[in-house]
Scaffold this active site. Sequence first.
Site, short mmCIF file in Angstrom:
data_model
loop_
_atom_site.label_atom_id
_atom_site.label_comp_id
_atom_site.label_asym_id
_atom_site.label_seq_id
_atom_site.Cartn_x
_atom_site.Cartn_y
_atom_site.Cartn_z
N ASP A 200 0.72 -1.06 -0.23
CA ASP A 200 0.05 0.04 0.12
C ASP A 200 0.94 1.33 0.08
O ASP A 200 1.76 1.16 0.59
CB ASP A 200 -0.74 -0.02 1.24
CG ASP A 200 -2.04 1.03 1.28
OD1 ASP A 200 -2.75 1.02 0.51
OD2 ASP A 200 -1.96 1.73 2.24
N GLU A 242 1.39 -0.32 -5.07
CA GLU A 242 0.34 0.61 -5.28
C GLU A 242 1.25 1.99 -5.51
O GLU A 242 1.66 2.32 -4.34
CB GLU A 242 -0.64 0.80 -4.33
CG GLU A 242 -1.60 1.84 -4.54
CD GLU A 242 -2.49 2.38 -3.38
OE1 GLU A 242 -3.49 2.91 -3.36
OE2 GLU A 242 -1.65 2.53 -2.46
#
Length: 546
Positions: A200, A242
């Site tokens: 993330d 990401e």
Amino acid sequence: MGERWYTESVIYCLDVETFQDSNGDGIGDFQGLIGRLDYLTRLGVNCLWLSPIHPTPGKDDGYDVTDFYNVDPRLGTLGDFAELLHQAANRGIKVMIDLVVNHTSDEHPWFQSAISSPDSPYRDWYVWSAKEPSDRHQGMVFPGEQSETWTYHRRARAWYYHRFYDFQPDLNFSNPQVRSEIKKILAFWIQLGVAGFRMDAVPFIIELTEPGDPESPLDFGYLSELRSHVQWRRGDAMLLAEANVEPEKLPQYFGDAGGTGNRIHMLFDFMLNGRLVLALARQNPEPVIEWLRSTPHLPPGGHWATFLRNHDEIDLSRLTADQREDVFAEFGPDPDMKLYDRGIRRRLAPMLDGDRARIELAYSLQFSMRGTPVLRYGEEIGMGEDLSLKGRYAIRTPMQWSFAKNAGFSAAEPVRPVISKGEYSYQKINVTAQREDDKSLLAWFERMIRTLRESPEVGNGTCSVIDRTLPQGVLAHRADGPTGSMLFLHNLGTEDAVLDLHELFPETNHPNEVFGDKAYPEVGDLSELSLGPYGYRWIRLRRQNV
Ligand code: NOJ
């Protein structure tokens, strides 16, 4: 399967909490997911990405963690998780987890200790400023819901930094203790048997934040450190990041483009996502062509992960204002469908008005692109959204399994409402109904995924746009790899089209259609290929002597 398993995979992303409840408490759990592994096997996916599974107060749907070494007790125990890994492996399915280490929950014991005293051993694990930073109101990720990135903490008597919500304090990656703790976390889950991590917020992890400096330096070296650490522990472990950044910055995340690449293995292709959606809205492949032609050169082993929908809004921020307006007009006309002034909080089927031909076209396009396709749960049956839910929760409703109460997700009141009204209600859209129907969207996905998995050149090979004037709305591209070549034709428009590609493929002998939107006349010599409105065809180009 080739050397790099992730280049020949189809990744299915799901949230355990909303997938299948097994113990009747209304919350999905590991045992429920284990019970659905056969469904996933039949679908043909071979890697799962689980949304955050750690203990959490749940203020950002699990992206606010209070213990990185455990699982959320509502989902089961670590024992259940290990059982899931075992059962998935038995079926040839790898499991990846979300690694959310840019920040913790403010309820994490580290932060609680950090705020308790300037002398806490955890004080320096977070990012502090004694004075109000001049960039306090800059760099928010959730405009409209977040007004600052530095918040004063009364108990700590200092300002702390948070890229995301104020309950998600950023960890301090300038601190070597934090860095080594993150490595320990990665190693822990690898030891349990996870195949990789969806990392993330990577651009913020490598940010060495200083108060008053909204353009803090980035430490890409840390990604190399993580990569080698992970690979020492498990040779084929994979990092999928990401990093929704400008295209020219992407190569640095992969590592040295001229060498072997020593950072992130795979990046989500956010640029392609926005462009696919724009191309569908305009019924014109130009934005996709432009991006395929300008995609940065990746190091060997560097790979894209493609997607149409994920658990967040469709982020259109990398499109121009005009392009964005076209997408909003076509797919998000109501203010309620938009989010953070940049995105759309809808699932794909309703965006395309439930038009089956267009849904197939969209997914055929995604799955034919270079890279590894990522499919969000429920998309395979054409689930819809619930706009009465707040923000991104609209697209996070429980999986619709059957006609039974609560869609067969749970016997109890579900953690989040099941869609039970309208065209996308579980009474109309569910797995049971579609399993029985060999013309269903689910059956179509099964066939497409299997076709892709027997065509390793798509994931492993090169992808090139065919440079030729084609009828309006048509994209022709090909994938070439050691195992063969595939030609893909997609008609994004509503006019019938005829193509002559004969001269382009002199090496071809007996082209063979392996997938398409309907039964077209047998492919002869590629000189007269027809495509219906929203039509698509996957044609294997057999070479001489093959
Ligand atoms: C990106 C995730 O996709 C999103 O859902 C989350 O809110 C933020 N990171 C913060 O972790």
